[in-house]
Design a protein around this motif. Structure first.
Motif, PDB file in Angstrom:
ATOM      1  N   SER A 100     -11.508 -10.337 -21.670  1.00  0.00           N
ATOM      2  CA  SER A 100     -10.578 -10.972 -20.748  1.00  0.00           C
ATOM      3  C   SER A 100     -10.535 -12.479 -20.974  1.00  0.00           C
ATOM      4  N   PHE A 101     -11.654 -13.043 -21.416  1.00  0.00           N
ATOM      5  CA  PHE A 101     -11.679 -14.477 -21.697  1.00  0.00           C
ATOM      6  C   PHE A 101     -10.776 -14.804 -22.887  1.00  0.00           C
ATOM      7  N   LYS A 102     -10.815 -13.962 -23.894  1.00  0.00           N
ATOM      8  CA  LYS A 102      -9.942 -14.176 -25.055  1.00  0.00           C
ATOM      9  C   LYS A 102      -8.482 -14.091 -24.651  1.00  0.00           C
ATOM     10  N   GLU A 103      -8.143 -13.114 -23.791  1.00  0.00           N
ATOM     11  CA  GLU A 103      -6.766 -12.987 -23.315  1.00  0.00           C
ATOM     12  C   GLU A 103      -6.362 -14.218 -22.505  1.00  0.00           C
ATOM     13  N   TYR A 104      -7.317 -14.744 -21.748  1.00  0.00           N
ATOM     14  CA  TYR A 104      -7.067 -15.948 -20.952  1.00  0.00           C
ATOM     15  C   TYR A 104      -6.752 -17.137 -21.854  1.00  0.00           C
ATOM     16  N   ILE A 105      -7.490 -17.289 -22.926  1.00  0.00           N
ATOM     17  CA  ILE A 105      -7.252 -18.387 -23.867  1.00  0.00           C
ATOM     18  C   ILE A 105      -5.861 -18.263 -24.488  1.00  0.00           C
ATOM     19  N   GLU A 106      -5.507 -17.052 -24.864  1.00  0.00           N
ATOM     20  CA  GLU A 106      -4.183 -16.828 -25.462  1.00  0.00           C
ATOM     21  C   GLU A 106      -3.071 -17.139 -24.456  1.00  0.00           C
ATOM     22  N   GLU A 107      -3.302 -16.762 -23.188  1.00  0.00           N
ATOM     23  CA  GLU A 107      -2.314 -17.043 -22.149  1.00  0.00           C
ATOM     24  C   GLU A 107      -2.199 -18.544 -21.906  1.00  0.00           C
ATOM     25  N   CYS A 108      -3.320 -19.243 -21.919  1.00  0.00           N
ATOM     26  CA  CYS A 108      -3.293 -20.696 -21.749  1.00  0.00           C
ATOM     27  C   CYS A 108      -2.448 -21.361 -22.824  1.00  0.00           C
ATOM     28  N   LYS A 109      -2.589 -20.877 -24.031  1.00  0.00           N
ATOM     29  CA  LYS A 109      -1.821 -21.446 -25.141  1.00  0.00           C
ATOM     30  C   LYS A 109      -0.328 -21.194 -24.941  1.00  0.00           C
ATOM     31  N   ARG A 110       0.023 -19.989 -24.486  1.00  0.00           N
ATOM     32  CA  ARG A 110       1.438 -19.673 -24.258  1.00  0.00           C
ATOM     33  C   ARG A 110       2.037 -20.529 -23.147  1.00  0.00           C
ATOM     34  N   LEU A 111       1.217 -20.866 -22.159  1.00  0.00           N
ATOM     35  CA  LEU A 111       1.716 -21.646 -21.026  1.00  0.00           C
ATOM     36  C   LEU A 111       1.781 -23.145 -21.317  1.00  0.00           C
ATOM     37  N   GLY A 112       1.218 -23.564 -22.433  1.00  0.00           N
ATOM     38  CA  GLY A 112       1.317 -24.969 -22.817  1.00  0.00           C
ATOM     39  C   GLY A 112       0.087 -25.806 -22.548  1.00  0.00           C
ATOM     40  N   PHE A 113      -1.031 -25.169 -22.176  1.00  0.00           N
ATOM     41  CA  PHE A 113      -2.265 -25.930 -21.979  1.00  0.00           C
ATOM     42  C   PHE A 113      -2.803 -26.406 -23.328  1.00  0.00           C
ATOM     43  N   ASP A 114      -3.457 -27.539 -23.295  1.00  0.00           N
ATOM     44  CA  ASP A 114      -4.026 -28.123 -24.509  1.00  0.00           C
ATOM     45  C   ASP A 114      -5.547 -28.043 -24.533  1.00  0.00           C
ATOM     46  N   THR A 115      -6.160 -28.077 -23.337  1.00  0.00           N
ATOM     47  CA  THR A 115      -7.615 -28.147 -23.222  1.00  0.00           C
ATOM     48  C   THR A 115      -8.113 -27.066 -22.267  1.00  0.00           C
ATOM     49  N   VAL A 116      -9.186 -26.410 -22.660  1.00  0.00           N
ATOM     50  CA  VAL A 116      -9.834 -25.415 -21.804  1.00  0.00           C
ATOM     51  C   VAL A 116     -11.185 -25.971 -21.374  1.00  0.00           C
ATOM     52  N   GLU A 117     -11.370 -26.049 -20.065  1.00  0.00           N
ATOM     53  CA  GLU A 117     -12.618 -26.581 -19.528  1.00  0.00           C
ATOM     54  C   GLU A 117     -13.592 -25.434 -19.255  1.00  0.00           C
ATOM     55  N   LEU A 118     -14.858 -25.657 -19.579  1.00  0.00           N
ATOM     56  CA  LEU A 118     -15.898 -24.649 -19.395  1.00  0.00           C
ATOM     57  C   LEU A 118     -17.007 -25.247 -18.533  1.00  0.00           C
ATOM     58  N   ASN A 119     -17.070 -24.809 -17.282  1.00  0.00           N
ATOM     59  CA  ASN A 119     -18.080 -25.314 -16.363  1.00  0.00           C
ATOM     60  C   ASN A 119     -19.398 -24.595 -16.631  1.00  0.00           C
ATOM     61  N   THR A 120     -20.323 -25.266 -17.284  1.00  0.00           N
ATOM     62  CA  THR A 120     -21.566 -24.624 -17.692  1.00  0.00           C
ATOM     63  C   THR A 120     -22.422 -24.228 -16.491  1.00  0.00           C
ATOM     64  N   GLY A 121     -22.307 -24.968 -15.389  1.00  0.00           N
ATOM     65  CA  GLY A 121     -23.085 -24.633 -14.209  1.00  0.00           C
ATOM     66  C   GLY A 121     -22.630 -23.334 -13.575  1.00  0.00           C
ATOM     67  N   SER A 122     -21.324 -23.101 -13.541  1.00  0.00           N
ATOM     68  CA  SER A 122     -20.782 -21.883 -12.950  1.00  0.00           C
ATOM     69  C   SER A 122     -20.880 -20.693 -13.894  1.00  0.00           C
ATOM     70  N   LEU A 123     -20.743 -20.958 -15.176  1.00  0.00           N
ATOM     71  CA  LEU A 123     -20.769 -19.871 -16.155  1.00  0.00           C
ATOM     72  C   LEU A 123     -22.143 -19.223 -16.246  1.00  0.00           C
ATOM     73  N   GLU A 124     -23.185 -20.050 -16.222  1.00  0.00           N
ATOM     74  CA  GLU A 124     -24.565 -19.556 -16.320  1.00  0.00           C
ATOM     75  C   GLU A 124     -24.724 -18.610 -17.511  1.00  0.00           C
ATOM     76  N   LEU A 125     -24.244 -19.059 -18.645  1.00  0.00           N
ATOM     77  CA  LEU A 125     -24.302 -18.264 -19.875  1.00  0.00           C
ATOM     78  C   LEU A 125     -25.462 -18.712 -20.746  1.00  0.00           C
ATOM     79  N   PRO A 126     -25.997 -17.797 -21.562  1.00  0.00           N
ATOM     80  CA  PRO A 126     -26.943 -18.228 -22.585  1.00  0.00           C
ATOM     81  C   PRO A 126     -26.267 -19.255 -23.492  1.00  0.00           C
ATOM     82  N   GLU A 127     -27.032 -20.166 -24.008  1.00  0.00           N
ATOM     83  CA  GLU A 127     -26.452 -21.260 -24.785  1.00  0.00           C
ATOM     84  C   GLU A 127     -25.643 -20.761 -25.974  1.00  0.00           C
ATOM     85  N   GLU A 128     -26.137 -19.756 -26.668  1.00  0.00           N
ATOM     86  CA  GLU A 128     -25.422 -19.250 -27.842  1.00  0.00           C
ATOM     87  C   GLU A 128     -24.079 -18.641 -27.450  1.00  0.00           C
ATOM     88  N   THR A 129     -24.027 -18.008 -26.278  1.00  0.00           N
ATOM     89  CA  THR A 129     -22.758 -17.441 -25.808  1.00  0.00           C
ATOM     90  C   THR A 129     -21.769 -18.546 -25.491  1.00  0.00           C
TER      91      THR A 129
END
Length: 287
Positions: A100-129
């Motif tokens: 779903s994240f990949k689909e979100y990125i593709e949708e952002c591009k179609r809508l004209g966004f230039d930058t995708v922000e990633l909140n590391t505090g909210s994501l709580e992902l392993p660093e490699e991810t």
């Protein structure tokens, strides 16, 4: 010399023209808590678009707006040489999985966004991810901006209320907020830049709110390690913006509310510095 409508910057102030790599001003744009129309955005950008570098949709507001409005907004911003950022909505989509994240990125591009922000505090992902998601954003031709939050224990802040000499001071109860190891944060940010991130957004509201000699060293360490060009700070108030300009000059990158743009640009043009005789001092930030 770069000449603007009602003011000018001297050549030795090193204020670049757009698109700028430093001295960037990103503003808070449409959100779900305020009425925001295409005409309002157009009026705002026509009046001060020359001073704005980026426009951010905050709080996932893009998910509540018609796609037609988003496309109009991004198109209008691009006409004023302004990039458009998604804000920190990506983490909500990751609950559905990486696909779903990949689909979100593709949708952002179609809508004209230039930058995708990633909140590391909210994501709580392993660093490699996290690094893998940065590479995914870059593979779609978009810019990646990880966001880190700097927090510290408020018990570290000395009391500012007046007291009689020798009076007993009740010890401050330590809060549940832990002190963030700034070296760990910086190393994570460095790895994000190595993976292709274009800029690091630092949410340092607590640090700036108490920007005295106790914790201002955190900002200095972040800029010293990451570089002023690769770092953007969220300035929650006009006084915070002035503190950053006073300490680091007009080339510091700041994320501000749109109501602060003109005041901020005036500050950038006044060539503030550590030796500036402004009345601003750290007491503005003490509570």
């Amino acid at each position: 010399m770069a000449v603007y409508r009602w003011k000018s910057f001297l050549e030795n102030e090193d204020r670049p023209e757009k698109p700028r790599r430093f001295g960037v001003t990103e503003i808070r744009g449409p959100n779900h808590t305020s009425l925001f129309s295409h005409n309002l955005l157009q009026d705002m950008l026509e009046s001060m678009g020359q001073f704005v570098d980026g426009l951010k949709f905050t709080g996932g507001s893009e998910s509540l707006m018609p796609k037609s409005f988003i496309k109009e907004a991004t198109k209008l911003a691009h006409e004023h040489d302004i990039y458009v950022s998604t804000g920190d909505w990506a983490e909500h989509l990751l609950q559905k999985g990486s696909s779903s994240f990949k689909e979100y990125i593709e949708e952002c591009k179609r809508l004209g966004f230039d930058t995708v922000e990633l909140n590391t505090g909210s994501l709580e992902l392993p660093e490699e991810t996290l690094l893998r998601y940065i590479r995914l954003v870059k593979s779609q031709g978009l810019k990646a901006k990880p966001q880190f939050a700097v927090k510290f224990n408020k018990a570290d802040i000395p009391p500012t209320r007046a007291r009689a000499y020798g009076a007993y001071v009740v010890p401050t109860t330590r809060t549940s907020e832990r002190v963030e190891d700034v070296n760990v944060l910086i190393r994570k940010a460095e790895r994000c830049l190595e993976a292709g991130a274009d800029m690091i957004l630092i949410d340092a509201e607590d640090v700036c709110k108490y920007a005295d000699s106790v914790r201002a060293d955190i900002i200095a360490k972040v800029i010293g390690r990451l570089g002023i060009e690769k770092t953007m700070f969220e300035a929650s108030s006009a006084k915070t913006s002035e503190w950053f300009i006073k300490q680091y000059g007009p080339n510091v990158n700041l994320f501000v509310d749109h109501s602060q743009v003109l005041d901020l640009e005036c500050l950038r043009g006044r060539n503030l510095g550590k030796n500036h005789n402004s009345v601003l001092d750290s007491s503005f930030f003490l509570v």
